[in-house]
Scaffold this motif. Structure first.
Motif, PDB file in Angstrom:
ATOM      1  N   GLU B  57       0.878  -1.179   0.000  1.00  0.00           N
ATOM      2  CA  GLU B  57       0.000   0.000   0.000  1.00  0.00           C
ATOM      3  C   GLU B  57       0.911   1.224   0.000  1.00  0.00           C
ATOM      4  N   PRO B  58       0.553   2.269  -0.756  1.00  0.00           N
ATOM      5  CA  PRO B  58       1.411   3.452  -0.787  1.00  0.00           C
ATOM      6  C   PRO B  58       1.544   4.076   0.603  1.00  0.00           C
ATOM      7  N   GLU B  61       4.120  10.677   0.330  1.00  0.00           N
ATOM      8  CA  GLU B  61       4.100  11.296  -0.999  1.00  0.00           C
ATOM      9  C   GLU B  61       5.116  10.589  -1.900  1.00  0.00           C
ATOM     10  N   SER B  63       5.093   7.745  -3.467  1.00  0.00           N
ATOM     11  CA  SER B  63       5.292   6.303  -3.360  1.00  0.00           C
ATOM     12  C   SER B  63       5.532   5.713  -4.750  1.00  0.00           C
ATOM     13  N   SER B  66       2.232   4.599  -6.406  1.00  0.00           N
ATOM     14  CA  SER B  66       1.067   5.481  -6.558  1.00  0.00           C
ATOM     15  C   SER B  66       0.579   5.552  -7.997  1.00  0.00           C
ATOM     16  N   ALA B  70      -3.041   4.559  -9.465  1.00  0.00           N
ATOM     17  CA  ALA B  70      -3.880   5.540 -10.159  1.00  0.00           C
ATOM     18  C   ALA B  70      -4.409   4.915 -11.455  1.00  0.00           C
TER      19      ALA B  70
END
Lengths: 134, 134
Positions: B57-58, B61, B63, B66, B70
């Motif tokens: 899990e990220p 900021e 990561s 991420s 997305a």
């Protein structure tokens, strides 16, 4: 319930090229290609000491990996397969927990000649999970 | 060159939910979450008899997972990690074969405290490959 990781399946657009890569670039033990027309794929096994990677290329019309390759033209990780001792007990447990089994919920004979089921990837973080009775 | 499959990494949008799934639905042995701020992830290990699955899990900021989440909001298979005996020899061999190593080509310290490199997924059928010196 989850037993050994039986394999990781990778869909590839060009099995000969992928085989050469794993053999020459990655120095892996790679088998000869096997056509499995009843499963709509040609497969090559990459043997590593603790499990195997299956490189899958579509075979024939309506291959189960054609749509995936249309969406991911360079290929990609397609599914992971775990061994279970009792596939019917596993299925019944998963259904009571609200997980969706693909198809009609009855085990099919998988590429290794053993009973398999697939679980809905939307129920498992976008990961297609195959269960194979060991 | 390719040794054991060290792990399969799966990026997940909700680690607590994914952990509960693997523990309760899949009956797996799952560790407590570990925050690895220097790697930009929180990780849970799913131990199966022959390897492990890492649920990521990220964290924080920027990561490294991420962008993947997305693009794949429900999560998905992010990479596979193989062990190698000598990561510099592996890198040099791969480079002579034309494979691209991500970043500046120098091994970094991975999430297990060992030297790691990542190979360009476009060179390997859309599969992000991590090599870890065993």
């Amino acid at each position: 319930m989850l037993g050994r990781l039986n394999h990781v399946a990778i869909a590839v657009p060009d099995l000969a090229a992928a085989t050469a890569q794993y053999r020459t670039m990655l120095g892996a033990d790679v088998t000869a290609p096997q056509a499995l027309p009843e499963h709509g794929v040609t497969v090559v096994f990459v043997n590593v000491p603790n499990t195997k990677i299956e490189l899958l290329e579509p075979l024939g019309e309506g291959s189960p990996i054609s749509a995936f390759l249309a969406k991911n033209p360079s290929g990609g990780m397609h599914h992971v397969c775990y061994e279970v001792d009792d596939i019917l007990a596993a299925r019944d447990h998963l259904k009571t927990q609200g997980a969706r089994v693909l198809g009609d919920g009855e085990p099919k004979t998988g590429a290794h000649g053993k009973p398999v089921l697939f679980l809905h990837p939307k129920d498992f973080n976008g990961t297609l999970i195959e269960l194979e009775q060991a």
